[in-house]
Enzyme design. Structure first.
Site, mmCIF file in Angstrom:
data_model
loop_
_atom_site.group_PDB
_atom_site.id
_atom_site.type_symbol
_atom_site.label_atom_id
_atom_site.label_comp_id
_atom_site.label_asym_id
_atom_site.label_seq_id
_atom_site.Cartn_x
_atom_site.Cartn_y
_atom_site.Cartn_z
ATOM 1 N N CYS A 59 0.823 -1.214 0.000
ATOM 2 C CA CYS A 59 0.000 0.000 0.000
ATOM 3 C C CYS A 59 0.857 1.265 0.000
ATOM 4 C CB CYS A 59 -0.945 0.006 1.196
ATOM 5 S SG CYS A 59 -0.128 -0.032 2.800
ATOM 6 N N ASN A 60 2.106 1.164 0.431
ATOM 7 C CA ASN A 60 2.947 2.359 0.542
ATOM 8 C C ASN A 60 4.126 2.400 -0.420
ATOM 9 O OD1 ASN A 60 1.610 3.808 2.607
ATOM 10 N ND2 ASN A 60 2.340 2.315 4.093
ATOM 11 N N GLU A 126 7.124 -1.355 11.871
ATOM 12 C CA GLU A 126 6.070 -2.343 11.613
ATOM 13 C C GLU A 126 6.702 -3.574 10.966
ATOM 14 O OE1 GLU A 126 4.787 -3.296 8.534
ATOM 15 O OE2 GLU A 126 5.708 -1.882 7.158
ATOM 16 N N GLN A 132 5.858 -9.301 3.595
ATOM 17 C CA GLN A 132 5.525 -8.931 2.217
ATOM 18 C C GLN A 132 6.723 -9.140 1.296
ATOM 19 O OE1 GLN A 132 4.286 -4.972 3.269
ATOM 20 N NE2 GLN A 132 2.108 -5.454 3.094
ATOM 21 N N ALA A 208 -6.411 -7.002 6.949
ATOM 22 C CA ALA A 208 -7.710 -7.097 7.624
ATOM 23 C C ALA A 208 -7.602 -7.914 8.911
ATOM 24 C CB ALA A 208 -8.737 -7.717 6.686
#
EC number: 1.2.1.70
Length: 449
Positions: A59-60, A126, A132, A208
């Site tokens: 996402c970043n 994090e 990932q 999620a």
């Protein structure tokens, strides 16, 4: 450090939250295995000077890690890749050029280690990024887009990340995008004096699941909308309070979208899941967190819905960065040292120096025994020169087949382990042998001592 020409030339292109807004990152994002494989194959077909390649898409950030063939020019590869990206993502090369960061050799290695150690993340410390990167590497390796060069780099990156976590405590608070979002939601509930702590969560992927765990830690109940109930049943086995979580198929989204004040959405869908035509007026205000890239929630037309994207959470993250400055400084020292150690390790695993060392070991051993024989007068002194030649020819003959085999296996993934084992067997370099013994090529991680 001056790098020798036989060493691999590492290369990275990075588009991150620091250089590119959410809208552009959405265009770059790759969220399916089929699309990723197609993109990597395009690079392989059109960039002959790229030996190995993998893509990290989160996402970043959107990043390309590669090793280049000897003599390849980094700027030429950058231009070729930007052209492929522009065509593939329907973007302009000039827009991409403004946002990209290219790194080569030591800088590229340092960048990969920093990313894997979560020092370049929106939320410093994090741990999700390491997983990932493992998934990105594993996919490229299994699909044969990367081999020895990136295997070496990524294994060392995972080792570096573990060292940073263990020695700095930078991840102890367990901060992530998901935890920041839940913390902000809790703050909103307290300000709004909302007592009914219930949340709707769309998706059941890694992000999620983290959201759900953080919600439960803050005493929320959660309804999950997903497609795979079996996956949900497996997931709740990990939870301390599984009764606070329930599941409905995402096909029932319309029945629940207007019932909850708090919504989190994090799926890999390339399209909007929550759309304006689903919305109805409510007497209560609603707070929605879209943690997906590309975004999953269409910008609401209703005034009483407040939408937070990944980039909207950045101000809430700054405090986390400032609080961890001391840990970051120490972590960067570890990354810098790991970069130097990586090149020392790579050099120690090269086949040619090993062959030279084996021949030198044989020569020294033969010379030592010859001198013993001469000292004890087993052979006359005048025969020394001829015996040296005989011994030299003997160990050359003995080492001929191993030399050919080593050179033949030099480009295979398992060569690092082979070289390390030989070094250990002949007591040539125990430190590099230990690295090789700990290397697990197929799990892409290091065993802990």
């Amino acid at each position: 450090m001056e790098l020798e020409t036989h060493l691999s030339k590492y290369f990275t292109l990075a588009f991150t939250h620091k250089s590119m807004g959410l809208e552009m990152r959405e265009k770059l994002a790759i969220n399916s295995s089929a699309t990723l494989k197609e993109f990597l194959q395009t690079i392989k077909n059109h960039c002959p000077n790229i030996k190995e390649c993998m893509v990290l898409s989160t996402c970043n950030r959107f990043e390309i890690y590669a090793s280049l063939k000897h003599g390849a020019h980094a700027n030429e590869q950058k231009s070729a890749l930007l052209k492929i990206l522009a065509q593939n993502k329907k973007m302009s090369v000039s827009d991409l050029e403004k946002c990209v960061l290219m790194s080569v050799d030591e800088s590229a290695v340092h960048h990969v280690f920093s990313v894997c150690s979560s020092l370049d993340s929106l939320v410093v410390g994090e741990t999700q990024i390491t997983g990932q990167m493992k998934n990105a590497y594993k996919f490229a390796f299994e699909e044969k887009f990367c081999s020895k060069d990136l295997t070496r780099l990524l294994h060392f990156a995972f080792k570096c990340a573990a060292k940073v976590r263990n020695l700095t405590g930078i991840s102890k608070q367990g901060v992530s995008i998901s935890s920041v979002a839940v913390k902000e939601a809790l703050n909103i509930f307290e300000k709004e004096r909302i007592k009914d702590k219930k949340a709707l969560v769309i998706g059941l992927g890694e992000m999620a699941q983290l959201v759900i765990k953080h919600l439960l830690n803050k005493q929320f109940e959660a309804l999950i909308l997903g497609r795979n109930e079996a996956k949900f049943e497996d997931f709740i086995k990990e939870l301390e309070e599984p009764k606070k979580v329930s599941f409905q198929n995402i096909e029932n989204l319309n029945a629940y979208i207007n019932e909850y004040q708090l919504l989190f959405c994090a799926t890999s869908s390339p399209h909007f899941i929550v759309q304006n035509d689903m919305l109805k007026e409510t007497i209560f205000r609603r707070f929605w967190f879209d943690l997906a890239v590309p975004r999953n929630i269409e910008k609401p037309v209703l005034d009483n819905i407040f939408l937070y994207s990944v980039d909207d959470l950045e101000p809430m993250v700054r405090e986390n960065v400032e609080n961890r400055q001391e840990s970051r400084t120490k972590a960067y020292e570890i990354v810098g040292l790991a970069t130097m150690e990586f090149y020392q390790w790579i050099q120690s695993l090269e086949v040619e120096p090993l062959i030279k060392d084996l021949r030198e070991l044989a020569r020294i051993s033969a010379q030592k025994e010859l001198q013993k024989a001469l000292k004890k007068r087993y052979v006359p002194k005048e025969y020394e020169s001829n015996i040296e030649k005989i011994l030299h020819n003997a160990f050359n003959t003995f080492l001929h087949h191993p030399t050919i085999a080593l050179k033949k296996n030099a480009q295979k993934e398992e060569s690092d382990v082979l070289v390390g084992a030989i070094k250990n067997l002949f007591n040539l370099d125990k430190s590099s042998a230990n690295h090789a013994q700990n290397l697990n090529l197929y799990k892409c991680e290091y065993y802990e001592e």
